[in-house]
Structure formats: structure tokens, C-alpha cells
Scaffold this motif. Structure first.
Motif, short mmCIF file in Angstrom:
data_model
loop_
_atom_site.label_atom_id
_atom_site.label_comp_id
_atom_site.label_asym_id
_atom_site.label_seq_id
_atom_site.Cartn_x
_atom_site.Cartn_y
_atom_site.Cartn_z
N UNK A 186 0.82 -1.10 -0.12
CA UNK A 186 0.16 0.09 0.01
C UNK A 186 0.78 1.42 0.00
N UNK B 229 -0.87 7.30 -8.52
CA UNK B 229 -2.32 6.59 -9.00
C UNK B 229 -3.08 5.61 -7.86
N UNK B 230 -2.15 4.80 -7.47
CA UNK B 230 -2.47 3.90 -6.39
C UNK B 230 -2.85 4.47 -4.94
N UNK C 257 -6.25 6.32 -5.58
CA UNK C 257 -7.16 5.40 -5.28
C UNK C 257 -7.55 4.91 -3.91
N UNK C 258 -6.56 4.83 -3.07
CA UNK C 258 -6.78 4.42 -1.52
C UNK C 258 -7.45 5.41 -1.10
N UNK D 63 -9.37 7.49 -2.26
CA UNK D 63 -10.68 7.96 -2.60
C UNK D 63 -11.72 6.77 -1.95
N UNK D 64 -11.29 5.63 -1.24
CA UNK D 64 -12.09 4.73 -0.61
C UNK D 64 -12.80 5.84 0.60
N UNK D 65 -12.09 6.56 1.20
CA UNK D 65 -12.59 7.52 2.22
C UNK D 65 -13.14 8.78 1.76
#
Lengths: 745, 266
Positions: free
Chosen positions: A428, A471-472, A475-476, A478-480
Motif C-alpha cells: 500500500x 495513482x494507487x 485510489x486508496x 478515494x475509498x474514504x
């Protein structure tokens, strides 16, 4: 000074010489920072003889033998005087210290003042095995947060990390470790360190917006000399408790037009022992540090300099954390152009451009007890590029104006990878490639209203842009934060004012009011899955955090005599939007107790006092002591602030005579019961420490340094230390220094 | 005089050219689709498209119908029957549509949930019947390649009357999982017989992603909610890469029907 030098000086000065003349070889330095003052006018009182100090503050004069009074005057400074009694043909070395006519909110520590003539600061001379951290901890209000034995993180009045700015020679750099294992103070070794300038609170915003203050480490610079010469110095030392070996060298070459200086240090330490004779695991480290500076005169009034800093460290143990650092690397480059007197009113201009990179690899390959029985890597990388322009303008003879524009761009990336036996690696991104740039403009106006009243006002405006780019990582987050742009623009205005009253020649009282602010850090705004061992929770950043603000008031009083000084500071800082943590869930996540998120903790305050005293009992003996105490509260959370040091008292006795120097130091900390339970802190017991140090000059140029630390073998740790890991028990050290430069003279 | 004639001629020819484009298909739309096959029967041409390569799970299919004069037919009754021919038996799978009306791009849309892959176990044929202007046209598309995704699982339970019920569940959207939020569609159809797979609406579906190595789940999941034709739409959030299990639980009218588990290693 040899005969040839004298002859050349006579030729240079060209004035007619009477047989009863004496020679003065001097330097003009600023009283606090010890930086050379360029273009000071030095006059022999009662004559028309005079000269000006050069780019290094040096000057030469021929005077009549007998009593000579030198006056040194310079715009923005109080006139300095020195009286000498000289015999015919004698040569005098003189240092003139000039105090700025107006206020300085900085506190300076002059370290390793081997050639320091200022007895007032000599008492701070530590052992040659001292670390930069030990020296910092001696300034009232500065405490060091220990996460291992290698690098400690400074805090000013309990405010640390992104609440304060730390710079090396004015250059900003940012750590690459999400757990702050790599504060940049680790990159300047004690041999290369010239001074530590600490500005407390939001009073000093010249180099950046802040609520906690600024800490600038300056490195020893090469000096110009009339005749090209070269000197070296080597040092070797050993510390018993950690079997730490240190080897350092300094090599410099000085000439009339250019000069350079190279510093290198190598240190290797094993795990140290606490007072219970138990080895404290994972406290060893190995590092190599190189610092090179070169400067060259471009003209009478300008010079150009280059500096390179390089630091490589291996296998650094972090006892307070579940992993160590396998390798950490820092590279820094700076270019400066400095001019003086380009215009009658333009006293000083400095333009600097710099770049640095930090690469940091954490892993637990040395540990038997693995986190969740899996290997874990945590690499982090930062890159910074910056520049500033400083202008100092003199108004009338009683006022001074400073301007500064600065800029920096920085990127921070960190990730965590875990390797389970049977399945794919778990990866992560913990710092999502955050790119931040800052543009700031600063103006300061100092003015002497009357013989007894001085004022200083400053204003600073900053723009900050911060955004996540990986980018990753995006995306992480954007979960929250599904709709958040993860891109923010902040505008900050800082302002402060100071009035100082010289109630009598000895008594000075200064009242200050400041408003400062700071942007959330990379971790606070964009952090993801950051494990904080202190409370055992995983932290999530909050991109919507507002800017943290503080209104601060401080009252400083000092009483100075020819024999010493006593100072009392009282301060109160009020915060709003204090960045704190909020519990999201107590659902255990494997190794963590749950989730927390950075959030706006609301209003908070800190209030404290600092007392420092210094007394020169005789020409051989000095006493120094100090005390600091602070109380804090976070109103909306009904808790104290984290990492606030307890009541602390310290004192030292120093004896100095010819070839021998001795210091006995006592320090005690009360227990800290005003801790932040929401941050997972607990009470820390009280302790005291006794340290003894001595230095002997075996022959000119060869010094032997020895000492015993923690004489009474106390088992202790400090409140700011992570994981309540014990600090070293009783330990001895010895260092030998060979200074060829001194030997030659 | 000559100029005016010239202009009229130009205008006329332009109209002619433009006019001819009226009934032509918008080729750009089908450019993004995959042509599965083409059939011709009694003057009608049927182009069979799919959004992606046919796979086990939910497939969006499109039919383009053209008459003898190459113009699009936008109204027709179309039925399709995909059948998998296996060694000792044959079976169909859930099918929805198409409607009698083509969409604005002139395509008839339908959805088929292929419940097994083609290959060693058998082959898929799709028989499409088109009724247009009282004529019935039959098109057979043979040996369709349906690839395995491991996204179809059976949920088996006993109902109140102790009858064995089989729900066919497919998970769509996680063929290539990513860190962060992944939109998913879960399809649920009941296997009533080899040829009958009606949709199952009205279920309560819960998601539980877990990382067994770490002992934690994730936040940001959205339990799938029924939309139409056996589809439930939601989202699964993966907080990091690695080995994950995803348990999907099913409840009907408060009765727990059981759960199925998927595994991901990325």
C-alpha cells in the motif's frame, strides 16, 4: 603572525611607520550568531586611522603603542568598543562583537567554540563526542524526541514536526520516513556544526510560516586568509556504553580570494546498555557524513559559495518501533551569492538556490519478532528544490528593513510492502506522491524609537499548493474521500510585533505579540495506513483539514551585568484548528487497535515559563542554569497536548584554566502527569542525571577529552521518548583530537 | 444563369449524398464492440456483437439487424436461447432481452449470464429467432468461445419446504482488481431446470472482504442493491494489494440463505 605577514601588512597599509607602532589583526562578528560583519567601520579613537572589515569580517590596523581604543560602527548595530594596551612591535588579535541595535528573537548556541573568545558561551562547549542533539537539548525550551539512539527530533516548547521549520544553512529539507525516524538534524555532525539558531514560536517567520518556531543549523564555513594556507584536524573517539567509535577529520585550504573546507565523520555504534545492565536492543547504527564548502570572491563586495552535504547511514536500530532502517541516504547541494553594500542603503543581499534528496529504506530483516510474522519493507523518498532572496535595507540610522522572498517545491512518496509466506505481497502507498510548493514573501521593519525603546514588526504572506499524484495512492484515499480532488491551495498570513524597553542599561524587557499559522503536513493531509506505535492505531490523513493557527504572546526579561545574565520568559500560545486525531473505529485490524483520522481538534493552548542564568564567578569559573515548565490543554477534547516536556531544571559548573577545562552538569526532570491519554501517552517518572566532562590540552594542537555520563547510573527515559525505551546507563567516553592548524601556529 | 444552375446542381447533389446517409448505421458505435458472428436468413442480416470477449459471468450483447437493402431494422421481436451442449446433457443460462425496440444507436441490447466456460466440457451455441414483418428468421451462432473467469458460484440451500434450491451467482467487476474502490455487479438467478433460470430479485446482499494474513477487512464497501434483471450493483474496496477473500452473504425476507466466497491474489 610571522614576519612576512607583518611586512606585507605594512606594505598594504602603506602608511608611514614609527618605530613605536603595534599591529592589530582583528575580526568583527555579530554578537549572537557569530557571523562575520562585512563593511564595519573600525576607527582608532582620537585619530583618523581606520579601516573596514572585509567579507570575512577581518581587518588589520597599525596603531601607536600604548593605550588604544578601537570603535567599530555599522548601520543597524550598536557601536562596539575595545581597549588594548600594547607594547612596541606587539601584535594583537582582537574580536569585536556587535549587537544589533534592534531586537533579535533568536537564541543562539555556539558550539565547539575552540577559538571562541566569548566566555559567555564557552560554558556550552561540550565533549568532542557530543552529538548535535546533545547540544540542542541544552537550550531552554528545546527538547529532543528519541525514537532510538541515532537521531532525535527537536521540539520547541513541545511543538515539533510540521509545527516548526528545521533548516540547514537556510535550506529546507523534508524527512522521507512516515514515522519521522530521519529528522534532518541527523545530517550535521558536531564537528561541522557552527551554531544552532533557534527562533521560538511565530515571532520568527523570516524563513517560513510556523506556529512552533525555527531551528537553523549553520555549518562552519571556510575563511579567507591573506596567504594561502592549508590545515587539517583529525579526531578519534570511543564511547563505552554503546561501544560507539567515531573518527572525524576536517581539512581546509584558505586563500585571499577563495577557500574551501571539507569535513568528514564516521560513526559506528552497537546496542547500548541501560542502567540495569541490559542491552537495549536495536539501538546500534553506522553512518558516514561528508560536508564540503567552497567560496570565492567575485569582487570587493560579492562572493559566491557552493556547499555539498552527503550522509549515508546503515543498519540504524529503532528500538521504539517494530522495524529498523537498513539504509538512509541524503544528498544536498546549495549555491549562494552574497553581496554587501551594492548600494549605500542596501546593506546585504543574499541569493541562494538549493536541492536535496532523501532516500530511506526501513525493514525488519534484523528482527526475530516480526510484525504479524511477516517481513515488511517501508521505503520513502523526498525531493526538494528551493530558493530565496534576502535583502537588508537601512533606512535612517535607526531603522532597518528586511525583505525576503522564498520558494520551495517538494515531493514525498512512501509505501509499505509485507511479504506473507504463501500469497502475493501486500502493498500500500502510505504517502501518495504528495507534491507541495510554497511561495512566500516576508518583510520586517526594525526601528529604534528612542534610546530606550526599540520596535520590530514583521509580516509574511504564503501560498501553498499540495496535491497527491500517485495513482494507487489516490485510489486508496478515494475509498474514504470519493469526491475529493486531493489538491489544495492555502493562503497564510503571519504577522508579529515586538517592543523592547531598555529600562536601565542592565534591564531589558520585551513584549511580543504574534499570529502564525501552518499548513497540515503530508501525513496529516494525505497519509494512509500510518501506524503510530505510541497509541497502536492506524492513522488516515484528512485532505480537508483547515490551516492550524496560533496567537501568541510572550514577555521576555533579562538582566545583564559584566558578570552574567539572568533571563525570564513567560509565554502563552493560543491555538485554533489544532490538528489532532479522532477515533474512527476500535475494531482491531490485525496488529493495530483500530483506526484514527487526523481532524480539527479545535482550540488548545500552551503556557509556560523559561528561566536561564549565567554567572561568571571568576575568570576561571562559570555557573549556568536554567529551568523550563509548560502546561497545555486541548479544550474540546478535554485532554492535554501530546509530547509536552515536564518541568525541567538543569545547572552546570565549569572550570577553565590554561590547558584544562572541566564541567559538571546536573539535570532533573519532574514526572510528567499532564500527558495526552487520547494520544496513548502515559505518565513518565521523574529522574535526575549527573554528567562530568573534562578536556586537557596535552600540547598545542593535541586535546584529550574525557567524561562520564549518567554518573549515578540512573535507569530512566524521557517523556518524549517513544515506547518508553530506557536511555543509556553510566558510560564513559574518550576522544583525542589532533589539530595541525593550531600546531603550526 | 450558368452560376445559378451550377449552385442548384451542387445543392442537389449534396442533399442526395446526405440523404443517402439516413439509414446507414453509425459505424463508430460498433467499432468499440466485438463482432461475435454474422448470420443471414431470408434477406435479413444479423450482426452479433458483445461488449467484451464472452466470458463466464454477465455479458452485454448487441444485435444489429439489417434488411436486404442494407438499412437498419429498428423494430423486431428477438428471442435468443444460448445452449451449452455437453457430453451427456445440455443446458441454457440466464438471458434478458432484447426488447422489441432497438436503442438510439440502432442496436438491440441484451444480457446473457454464461454460467460455464466453453471447452473440454462442451460448447455454447446461441440460437436467435427474429420475427420481423410477420416473418420468422433463425440464426444460429455456433461454438461460441466463452472463457473461464472463476466468477460463477452456486448458492445451495434448503427452503422452508425443505426443497433444495440452487441460486447461480456471478460476480462481475473484479476480474482485474485494483487497490481502492471497485464497482461490482452481482447477478443472481435460480436454476429451476436445465433450461429455466429466472432472476431472483428482493435479496439482501452483504459484502465482507477480508485479508486472512492480516486479520482485517476493509472500509468503503457498498452492499449490492437490486437494479433490474437479476443484477445487484455495489462496490468492493481493497485497501492494499495481496491475498483477499470476499464473502458474499445472501438473505431473503430476513432468512439467511448462506454465503459464498471468492479469493483474490493481486
Amino acid at each position: 603572525m610571522n614576519l612576512i605577514s607583518k611586512l606585507i601588512i605594512i606594505l598594504i597599509l602603506g602608511s608611514s611607520l614609527a618605530a613605536q607602532d603595534a599591529y592589530i589583526y582583528g575580526r568583527v562578528l555579530e554578537a549572537g550568531s557569530k557571523s562575520p560583519l562585512i563593511g564595519a567601520n573600525i576607527i582608532v579613537e582620537g585619530t583618523t586611522r581606520g579601516t573596514a572589515s572585509d567579507l570575512d569580517g577581518h581587518f588589520r590596523l597599525i596603531v601607536s603603542s600604548g593605550t588604544t581604543i578601537l570603535t567599530s560602527s555599522m548601520m543597524g548595530y550598536q557601536t562596539a568598543y575595545d581597549t588594548l594596551l600594547s607594547k612596541v612591535e606587539e601584535t594583537h588579535q582582537v574580536i569585536l562583537y556587535m549587537t544589533p541595535i534592534t531586537l533579535e528573537s533568536k537564541h543562539y548556541v555556539m558550539v565547539l567554540g575552540e577559538s571562541s573568545q566569548d566566555k559567555m558561551l564557552n560554558h556550552l562547549q561540550q565533549t568532542n563526542l557530543s552529538t548535535t542533539e546533545n547540544l540542542m537539548a541544552n537550550i531552554e525550551g528545546v527538547s529532543m524526541i528519541s525514537r532510538g539512539s541515532y537521531a532525535q527530533d527537536p521540539s520547541i516548547r513541545g511543538l515539533s514536526a510540521d509545527r516548526m521549520n528545521i533548516t540547514i544553512n537556510g535550506m529546507k529539507s523534508f524527512g522521507a520516513c512516515t514515522d519521522r525516524m530521519d529528522p534532518i538534524t541527523a545530517y550535521v555532525e558536531a564537528e561541522a556544526l557552527e551554531s544552532i539558531e533557534v527562533g521560538k514560536g511565530a515571532l520568527d517567520v523570516a524563513s517560513g510560516s510556523t506556529v512552533g518556531g525555527n531551528l537553523n543549523m549553520t555549518t562552519i564555513q571556510p575563511t579567507y586568509e591573506t596567504f594561502t594556507s592549508s590545515a587539517w584536524k583529525i579526531k578519534g573517539g570511543w564511547d563505552y556504553s554503546a561501544s560507539e567509535r567515531k573518527v572525524a577529520f576536517i581539512w581546509d585550504r584558505s586563500g585571499p580570494v577563495s577557500a574551501w573546507k571539507l569535513n568528514g565523520a564516521y560513526r559506528k555504534a552497537s546496542d547500548y546498555h541501560a542502567a540495569n545492565a541490559q542491552a537495549v536492543d536495536f539501538t546500534g547504527f553506522e553512518k558516514m557524513n561528508i560536508n564540503f564548502a567552497y567560496k570565492k570572491r567575485l569582487s570587493q563586495k560579492s562572493q559566491f559559495s557552493v556547499e555539498v552535504l552527503s550522509d549515508d547511514a546503515y543498519d540504524i536500530g529503532y528500538s521504539g518501533l517494530p522495524m529498523d532502517v537498513s539504509y538512509a541516504r541524503m544528498r544536498m547541494l546549495g549555491l549562494t551569492v552574497h553581496s554587501t553594500g551594492l548600494h549605500p542603503n542596501l546593506l546585504n543581499t543574499e541569493w541562494k538556490v538549493y536541492a536535496n534528496s532523501v532516500d530511506h529504506w526501513m525493514d525488519d530483516s534484523q528482527r526475530d519478532q516480526l510484525f504479524m510474522d511477516m517481513h515488511m519493507d517501508m521505503p520513502g523518498f523526498t525531493r526538494t528544490v528551493g530558493s530565496y532572496v534576502d535583502l537588508m535595507v537601512a533606512g535612517r540610522s535607526t531603522s532597518l528593513l528586511k525583505f525576503r522572498s522564498d520558494f520551495y517545491w517538494s515531493s514525498s512518496f512512501a509505501e509499505m510492502v509485507m511479504y506473507p509466506e504463501a500469497s502475493s505481497p501486500m502493498q500500500m502507498v502510505t504517502w501518495p506522491g504528495v507534491e507541495r510548493w510554497n511561495l512566500g514573501h516576508f518583510v520586517e521593519y526594525q526601528s529604534r524609537l528612542s534610546a530606550t525603546v526599540n520596535t520590530k514588526f514583521s509580516l509574511r504572506y504564503d501560498v501553498f499548493n499540495s496535491k497527491a499524484t500517485d495513482k494507487v495512492g489516490i485510489q486508496e484515499l478515494r475509498i474514504y474521500y470519493p469526491d475529493n480532488k486531493l489538491d489544495r491551495l492555502d493562503h497564510l498570513v503571519s504577522a508579529n510585533g515586538q517592543v523592547s524597553f531598555n529600562i536601565s542599561p542592565q534591564l531589558q524587557s520585551v513584549l511580543s505579540l504574534a499570529r502564525g499559522s501552518r499548513v497540515p503536513s503530508v501525513s496529516e493531509a494525505y497519509g494512509y495506513y500510518l501506524y503510530i506505535p505510541e497509541d497502536g492505531y492506524l492513522y488516515l490523513g484528512n485532505p480537508d483539514l483547515p490551516v492550524e493557527q496560533s496567537i501568541q504572546i510572550e514577555w521576555q526579561n533579562s538582566w545583564t551585568s559584566s558578570r552574567g545574565r539572568v533571563a525570564l520568559n513567560l509565554y502563552h500560545y493560543d491555538f485554533n484548528n489544532y490538528i489532532f486525531s479522532q477515533l474512527l473505529s476500535n475494531e482491531s485490524l490485525g496488529y493495530a487497535k483500530g483506526w484514527k483520522r487526523y481532524f480539527n481538534g479545535g482550540d488548545a493552548y500552551i503556557s509556560g515559563l523559561e528561566i536561564s542564568a549565567f554567572h561568571q564567578a571568576s575568570s576561571h569559573v562559570t555557573w549556568q542554569g536554567g529551568m523550563s515548565y509548560e502546561t497545555s490543554y486541548l479544550q474540546d477534547q478535554h485532554d492535554h497536548l501530546p509530547l509536552i516536556p515536564p518541568l525541567e531544571l538543569h545547572g552546570s559548573f565549569t572550570f577553565h584554566k590554561q590547558y584544562f577545562w572541566f564541567q559538571a552538569e546536573f539535570r532533573t526532570s519532574a514526572s510528567q502527569t499532564q500527558y495526552s491519554s487520547l494520544s496513548g501517552e502515559n505518565a513518565t517518572p521523574a529522574f535526575y542525571l549527573v554528567n562530568l566532562k573534562g578536556e586537557v590540552l596535552l600540547t598545542p594542537g593535541i586535546n584529550l577529552n574525557m567524561g562520564i555520563k549518567n554518573l549515578t547510573n540512573q535507569l530512566y527515559y524521557e517523556h518524549l521518548d517513544w515506547g518508553d525505551i530506557y536511555r543509556p546507563g553510566r558510560s564513559g567516553f574518550v576522544t583525542l583530537t589532533i589539530d595541525q592548524g593550531v600546531m603550526e601556529r | 444563369m450558368k452560376l445559378r444552375q451550377l449552385l442548384i446542381a451542387l445543392l442537389g447533389s449534396m442533399l442526395l449524398i446526405l440523404g443517402c446517409e439516413d439509414d446507414n448505421t453509425d459505424d463508430a458505435v460498433t467499432d468499440d464492440l466485438i463482432l461475435i458472428g454474422t448470420g443471414e436468413d431470408k434477406g435479413l442480416t444479423l450482426d452479433f456483437y458483445a461488449q467484451q470477449d464472452l466470458k463466464v459471468g454477465l455479458n452485454k450483447l448487441y444485435f444489429e439487424l439489417k434488411n436486404a437493402s442494407e438499412s437498419l431494422v429498428s423494430e423486431a421481436t428477438i428471442t435468443q436461447k444460448p445452449i451449452m451442449y455437453m457430453e451427456s446433457m445440455r443446458h441454457s443460462c440466464p438471458v434478458t432481452g432484447p426488447d422489441a425496440q432497438a436503442n438510439e444507436d440502432g442496436l438491440f441490447t441484451s444480457e446473457v449470464v454464461f454460467i460455464m466456460a466453453s471447452g473440454m466440457m462442451g460448447q455454447w451455441d446461441d440460437t436467435v429467432r427474429v420475427t420481423n414483418e410477420d416473418q420468422v428468421h433463425t440464426f444460429v451462432f455456433e461454438s461460441l468461445e466463452v472463457r473461464e473467469t472463476n466468477m460463477k458460484k452456486n448458492l445451495v440451500f434448503e427452503d422452508v419446504d425443505s426443497n433444495r434450491v440452487i441460486y447461480i451467482v456471478t460476480l462481475n467487476g473484479l476480474e482485474d482488481p485494483e487497490v481502492g474502490v471497485n464497482d461490482i455487479t452481482v447477478t443472481v438467478h435460480q436454476k429451476v431446470s436445465m433450461m429455466s433460470f429466472p432472476e431472483v430479485p428482493g435479496l439482501s446482499i452483504t459484502l465482507d472482504p477480508q485479508m486472512p494474513d492480516m486479520g482485517h477487512g476493509s472500509n468503503g464497501n457498498i452492499d449490492p442493491v437490486y437494479t433490474a434483471s437479476g443484477k445487484y450493483e455495489g462496490a468492493v474496496a481493497f485497501s492494499m494489494t495481496g491475498y483477499w477473500t470476499l464473502d458474499i452473504g445472501f438473505e431473503l425476507d430476513g432468512v439467511d440463505l448462506g454465503s459464498i466466497q471468492y479469493e483474490f491474489n493481486f
